[in-house]
Design a protein around this motif. Structure first.
Motif, PDB file in Angstrom:
ATOM      1  N   ALA A 130     -55.885 -21.809 -85.004  1.00  0.00           N
ATOM      2  CA  ALA A 130     -56.503 -21.574 -86.305  1.00  0.00           C
ATOM      3  C   ALA A 130     -55.468 -21.195 -87.357  1.00  0.00           C
ATOM      4  N   VAL A 131     -54.378 -20.563 -86.947  1.00  0.00           N
ATOM      5  CA  VAL A 131     -53.341 -20.117 -87.867  1.00  0.00           C
ATOM      6  C   VAL A 131     -52.060 -20.870 -87.533  1.00  0.00           C
ATOM      7  N   PRO A 132     -51.318 -21.360 -88.524  1.00  0.00           N
ATOM      8  CA  PRO A 132     -50.073 -22.068 -88.222  1.00  0.00           C
ATOM      9  C   PRO A 132     -49.148 -21.207 -87.368  1.00  0.00           C
ATOM     10  N   GLU A 133     -48.598 -21.782 -86.310  1.00  0.00           N
ATOM     11  CA  GLU A 133     -47.762 -21.020 -85.397  1.00  0.00           C
ATOM     12  C   GLU A 133     -46.332 -20.976 -85.899  1.00  0.00           C
ATOM     13  N   ARG A 134     -45.821 -19.770 -86.111  1.00  0.00           N
ATOM     14  CA  ARG A 134     -44.452 -19.583 -86.578  1.00  0.00           C
ATOM     15  C   ARG A 134     -43.579 -18.937 -85.512  1.00  0.00           C
ATOM     16  N   THR A 135     -44.159 -18.644 -84.382  1.00  0.00           N
ATOM     17  CA  THR A 135     -43.437 -18.029 -83.277  1.00  0.00           C
ATOM     18  C   THR A 135     -43.991 -18.567 -81.980  1.00  0.00           C
ATOM     19  N   SER A 136     -43.184 -18.571 -80.936  1.00  0.00           N
ATOM     20  CA  SER A 136     -43.655 -19.058 -79.638  1.00  0.00           C
ATOM     21  C   SER A 136     -44.712 -18.140 -79.044  1.00  0.00           C
ATOM     22  N   LEU A 137     -44.886 -16.940 -79.613  1.00  0.00           N
ATOM     23  CA  LEU A 137     -45.886 -16.011 -79.098  1.00  0.00           C
ATOM     24  C   LEU A 137     -47.308 -16.425 -79.467  1.00  0.00           C
ATOM     25  N   GLY A 138     -47.455 -17.313 -80.433  1.00  0.00           N
ATOM     26  CA  GLY A 138     -48.786 -17.761 -80.834  1.00  0.00           C
ATOM     27  C   GLY A 138     -49.294 -17.035 -82.063  1.00  0.00           C
ATOM     28  N   ALA A 139     -50.498 -17.376 -82.469  1.00  0.00           N
ATOM     29  CA  ALA A 139     -51.047 -16.898 -83.735  1.00  0.00           C
ATOM     30  C   ALA A 139     -52.035 -15.754 -83.587  1.00  0.00           C
ATOM     31  N   ARG A 140     -52.399 -15.395 -82.357  1.00  0.00           N
ATOM     32  CA  ARG A 140     -53.375 -14.320 -82.124  1.00  0.00           C
ATOM     33  C   ARG A 140     -52.714 -13.156 -81.408  1.00  0.00           C
ATOM     34  N   MET A 141     -53.283 -11.953 -81.600  1.00  0.00           N
ATOM     35  CA  MET A 141     -52.660 -10.781 -80.995  1.00  0.00           C
ATOM     36  C   MET A 141     -53.698  -9.766 -80.539  1.00  0.00           C
ATOM     37  N   GLN A 142     -53.336  -9.025 -79.511  1.00  0.00           N
ATOM     38  CA  GLN A 142     -54.145  -7.940 -78.978  1.00  0.00           C
ATOM     39  C   GLN A 142     -53.345  -6.644 -79.072  1.00  0.00           C
ATOM     40  N   LEU A 143     -54.016  -5.550 -79.407  1.00  0.00           N
ATOM     41  CA  LEU A 143     -53.434  -4.215 -79.315  1.00  0.00           C
ATOM     42  C   LEU A 143     -54.088  -3.535 -78.125  1.00  0.00           C
ATOM     43  N   SER A 144     -53.272  -3.116 -77.166  1.00  0.00           N
ATOM     44  CA  SER A 144     -53.801  -2.540 -75.930  1.00  0.00           C
ATOM     45  C   SER A 144     -53.407  -1.073 -75.811  1.00  0.00           C
ATOM     46  N   PHE A 145     -54.406  -0.242 -75.525  1.00  0.00           N
ATOM     47  CA  PHE A 145     -54.220   1.206 -75.443  1.00  0.00           C
ATOM     48  C   PHE A 145     -54.509   1.671 -74.024  1.00  0.00           C
ATOM     49  N   VAL A 146     -53.583   2.432 -73.452  1.00  0.00           N
ATOM     50  CA  VAL A 146     -53.779   3.025 -72.136  1.00  0.00           C
ATOM     51  C   VAL A 146     -54.204   4.468 -72.330  1.00  0.00           C
ATOM     52  N   VAL A 147     -55.322   4.837 -71.692  1.00  0.00           N
ATOM     53  CA  VAL A 147     -55.918   6.146 -71.918  1.00  0.00           C
ATOM     54  C   VAL A 147     -56.260   6.806 -70.580  1.00  0.00           C
ATOM     55  N   PRO A 148     -56.259   8.141 -70.525  1.00  0.00           N
ATOM     56  CA  PRO A 148     -56.622   8.830 -69.289  1.00  0.00           C
ATOM     57  C   PRO A 148     -58.125   8.893 -69.050  1.00  0.00           C
ATOM     58  N   ASP A 149     -58.928   8.714 -70.104  1.00  0.00           N
ATOM     59  CA  ASP A 149     -60.381   8.838 -70.004  1.00  0.00           C
ATOM     60  C   ASP A 149     -61.014   7.752 -70.871  1.00  0.00           C
ATOM     61  N   LEU A 150     -61.477   6.680 -70.244  1.00  0.00           N
ATOM     62  CA  LEU A 150     -62.040   5.564 -70.986  1.00  0.00           C
ATOM     63  C   LEU A 150     -63.284   5.974 -71.774  1.00  0.00           C
ATOM     64  N   GLN A 151     -64.133   6.785 -71.176  1.00  0.00           N
ATOM     65  CA  GLN A 151     -65.356   7.201 -71.867  1.00  0.00           C
ATOM     66  C   GLN A 151     -65.031   7.926 -73.170  1.00  0.00           C
ATOM     67  N   GLU A 152     -64.055   8.808 -73.113  1.00  0.00           N
ATOM     68  CA  GLU A 152     -63.665   9.552 -74.311  1.00  0.00           C
ATOM     69  C   GLU A 152     -63.091   8.606 -75.366  1.00  0.00           C
ATOM     70  N   ALA A 153     -62.275   7.656 -74.923  1.00  0.00           N
ATOM     71  CA  ALA A 153     -61.678   6.700 -75.857  1.00  0.00           C
ATOM     72  C   ALA A 153     -62.746   5.812 -76.488  1.00  0.00           C
ATOM     73  N   LEU A 154     -63.704   5.365 -75.685  1.00  0.00           N
ATOM     74  CA  LEU A 154     -64.791   4.534 -76.210  1.00  0.00           C
ATOM     75  C   LEU A 154     -65.602   5.286 -77.263  1.00  0.00           C
ATOM     76  N   LYS A 155     -65.841   6.557 -77.015  1.00  0.00           N
ATOM     77  CA  LYS A 155     -66.588   7.377 -77.970  1.00  0.00           C
ATOM     78  C   LYS A 155     -65.837   7.469 -79.293  1.00  0.00           C
ATOM     79  N   PHE A 156     -64.525   7.663 -79.214  1.00  0.00           N
ATOM     80  CA  PHE A 156     -63.719   7.761 -80.436  1.00  0.00           C
ATOM     81  C   PHE A 156     -63.756   6.458 -81.226  1.00  0.00           C
ATOM     82  N   TRP A 157     -63.524   5.342 -80.535  1.00  0.00           N
ATOM     83  CA  TRP A 157     -63.473   4.058 -81.232  1.00  0.00           C
ATOM     84  C   TRP A 157     -64.840   3.684 -81.829  1.00  0.00           C
ATOM     85  N   THR A 158     -65.899   3.896 -81.090  1.00  0.00           N
ATOM     86  CA  THR A 158     -67.213   3.465 -81.571  1.00  0.00           C
ATOM     87  C   THR A 158     -67.836   4.443 -82.557  1.00  0.00           C
TER      88      THR A 158
END
Length: 200
Positions: free
Chosen positions: A10-38
């Protein structure tokens, strides 16, 4: 929903990494993190997958029986991933938490040519530290540690048709979220993909 072609081109590729990206967070307590984000950030809904199924983790060359819970959502075009490791097996996740950190852990990319992207990362000073692979050898996912100024690892994964459908369903949910059911739990990815939540 977006097609595989749309998800990758969908977006012109200017890098071999591609045009889409994910930000990934490692947390000790998923429930707590989900509550914060939502609740605090009003991001959602999150789809949580409890069992990755046929996936084998090889951390620094050694197989490790890693067990994780993963929650996914979107903010605009950027995917948000939350990871909680639920056992103590050796992994970049446990190392990260044991170092006293939590939060942003890696950037995820889905390039058209994964091997080219991996080679270019290696040439630019990144080191492969984790391989996640199915028993049949397909769907190889790799993590790479980078120069200190980057501050996070890079993940490289192929945009398979299954992954494209998975992600398109997630994005549609986020784009149309009305605030209800902020977290949707599924035992497996297949269960989620067969659900109405993947067809929103």
């Amino acid at each position: 929903m977006e097609s595989l072609e749309t998800m990758t081109n969908a977006v012109p590729e200017r890098t071999s990494l591609g045009a889409r990206m994910q930000l990934s967070f490692v947390v000790p307590d998923l429930q707590e993190a989900l509550k914060f984000w939502t609740e605090t950030l009003k991001v959602g809904p999150f789809v949580v997958i409890e069992d990755l199924g046929d996936r084998h983790f090889f951390y620094r060359g050694q197989e490790s029986p890693v067990e994780i819970l993963i929650g996914f959502s979107y903010v605009g075009e950027t995917q948000i991933e939350l990871i909680e490791q639920i056992n103590s097996a050796a992994s970049p996740y446990t190392d990260f938490l044991e170092s006293g950190r939590q939060g942003l852990h890696h950037f995820g990319f889905w390039p058209d040519d994964c091997e080219k992207a991996r080679l270019e990362l290696e040439q630019r000073g990144f080191k492969e530290v984790l391989v996640i692979q199915a028993s049949n050898g397909g769907n190889k996912v790799t993590y790479h540690s980078g120069p200190e100024h980057v501050g996070a690892m890079f993940e490289i994964a192929p945009m398979t048709p299954e992954r494209a459908k998975h992600f398109a369903g997630l994005k549609a949910l986020a784009d149309n979220w009305d605030g209800t059911r902020p977290v949707r739990w599924f035992r497996t990815r297949a269960e989620y993909m067969a659900s109405e939540d993947c067809k929103a």
